[in-house]
Design an enzyme around this catalytic site. Structure first.
Site, PDB file in Angstrom:
ATOM      1  N   TYR A 217      -2.360  -0.677  10.384  1.00 14.85           N
ATOM      2  CA  TYR A 217      -2.364  -1.056   9.131  1.00 14.85           C
ATOM      3  C   TYR A 217      -0.684  -0.370   8.440  1.00 14.85           C
ATOM      4  CZ  TYR A 217      -3.751  -0.934   4.494  1.00 14.85           C
ATOM      5  OH  TYR A 217      -4.325  -1.807   3.374  1.00 14.85           O
TER       6      TYR A 217
ATOM      7  N   SER B 139       1.369  -1.758   0.393  1.00 10.31           N
ATOM      8  CA  SER B 139      -0.111   0.191  -0.032  1.00 10.31           C
ATOM      9  C   SER B 139       1.046   0.932  -0.212  1.00 10.31           C
ATOM     10  CB  SER B 139      -1.150  -0.264   1.193  1.00 10.31           C
ATOM     11  OG  SER B 139      -1.857   1.657   1.260  1.00 10.31           O
TER      12      SER B 139
END
Ligand code: NAI
Length: 264
Positions: free
Chosen positions: A157, A144
Site C-alpha cells: 500500500y 495517502s
C-alpha cells in the site's frame, strides 16, 4: 513573464458549472464524497466503478469501469466522449488496502495492489489526456499520508501511494504544455469501509475512536466530504496556477509526532 489572471467572476454560477468529471471508485466512501461535492459545484459527474452504488448520487451517472483493464478504460472514455461530449476533470480515486507482512508477502497480492492503486491512475489519465487537452483540464490523484509514513503490513500500500505522489509530479510536467494541471490529495484517516475493519475488530469501538481523535490536532477523524472539498478546489479555476502538488488532508495528524500514551 506572467499571464494576466482571468477577470473576477462576479456571477453566481457554481465554480464547475458545465464541466464534466470522471471520478473512479465513486460508488462509496471517499469517491462518493468527492462526487457529491463536484455535483454541488455544478459538474456532471461520471462514477467509474467496478461495482454500482447502493444508492445513486443525484447528478452522478454510473459507468462500469475496471481501472486495471485498458479495454474497460478505453470503453469508458469512449462512452464519456459520446454521451457527455467533453471531459474536464479526472479524479483517480479507486483503490484498495490490505495488510500483509513483508515476510511471506504473496506476489499476486502485490501485483493486484499495484494494478489498482498505481497502474489504474496511469491507464485512466493516459486514456483521458486527448479529451482533457481540448479545453485544458484538471487531474486529481488520491494518494495517502501512507505515501509518507506507513502502518504495519503496508509495504504494498505504501509503495503504491508513494508512487501516486511521484507520478503526480511527473504527469504535471508532461501534461502542463497541454494545459492540463495534475495534483494529488493525501488523505489521513477518513471514515469509510476501507478502514472500518481496523476499528470494528477491536472490542471497545468507542475507545478506538477516542484514541484516534487524540492523534488529530482537529480532534476527530475525517469524512469523505473533507476530501471532496479540497478536490473540488483543485479541479476549479481558483487553483489555475497550482500543479504538481500533493495536498495533505489529514486534520493535522502528520503535523503531530505521537508521544508515548502516558505523556499524551
Ligand atoms: P472504499 O473501499 O470505501 O471505496 C473504494 C471504491 O473503489 C469502491 O467503490 C470500489 O468498488 C472501487 N474499486 C475498487 N477496485 C476498483 C477497480 N479495479 N476499478 C474501479 N473501481 C474500483 O475506499 P475509500 O476509503 O473510499 O478509499 C478511496 C481512495 O482513498 C483509495 O485510493 C484509498 O487508498 C484512498 N485513501 C483512503 C483513506 C481512508 O482513510 N479511507 C486514507 C487515505 C487514502
Amino acid at each position: 513573464m506572467t499571464t494576466e489572471p482571468p477577470p473576477t467572476d462576479t456571477s453566481t454560477s457554481p465554480a464547475l458549472a458545465g464541466r464534466v468529471a470522471l471520478v473512479t471508485g465513486a460508488s462509496r466512501g471517499i469517491g462518493r464524497g468527492i462526487a457529491e461535492r463536484l455535483v454541488a459545484a455544478g459538474a456532471s459527474v461520471v462514477n467509474g466503478d467496478i461495482t454500482g452504488p447502493d444508492e445513486a448520487v443525484t447528478g452522478c451517472r454510473h459507468m462500469p469501469l475496471d481501472v486495471t483493464d485498458p479495454t474497460s478504460v478505453a470503453d469508458t472514455l469512449h462512452s464519456i466522449s459520446t454521451v457527455e461530449g467533453r471531459l474536464d476533470i479526472v479524479v483517480n480515486n479507486a483503490g484498495i488496502m490490505f495488510e500483509e507482512p513483508l515476510d511471506g508477502h504473496d506476489l499476486d497480492a502485490w501485483h493486484r495492489m499495484v494494478a489498482i492503486n498505481l497502474t489504474g491512475p496511469f491507464l485512466v489519465t493516459r486514456a483521458a489526456t486527448p479529451l482533457l487537452a481540448r479545453r485544458g483540464g484538471s487531474v486529481v490523484n488520491v494518494g495517502s499520508i501512507e505515501g509518507y509514513s506507513a502502518n504495519p503490513g503496508h509495504v504494498a500500500y505504501g509503495a503504491t501511494k508513494g508512487g501516486v505522489h511521484g507520478m503526480t509530479n511527473a504527469m504535471a510536467v508532461d501534461l502542463g504544455p497541454s494545459g492540463i494541471r495534475v495534483n494529488a490529495v493525501a488523505p489521513g484517516w477518513i471514515d469509510t469501509e476501507l478502514n472500518a475493519s481496523f476499528v470494528d475488530r477491536h472490542p471497545d469501538r468507542d475507545e478506538v475512536v477516542r484514541q484516534l481523535a487524540v492523534l488529530h490536532p482537529v480532534g476527530h477523524i475525517g469524512a469523505p466530504s473533507d476530501v471532496g472539498d479540497v478536490v473540488t478546489w483543485l479541479a476549479s479555476d481558483a487553483a489555475r496556477f497550482v500543479t504538481g502538488q500533493v495536498i495533505t488532508v489529514d486534520g493535522g495528524r502528520l503535523a503531530k509526532p505521537p508521544l508515548p500514551p502516558i505523556m499524551g
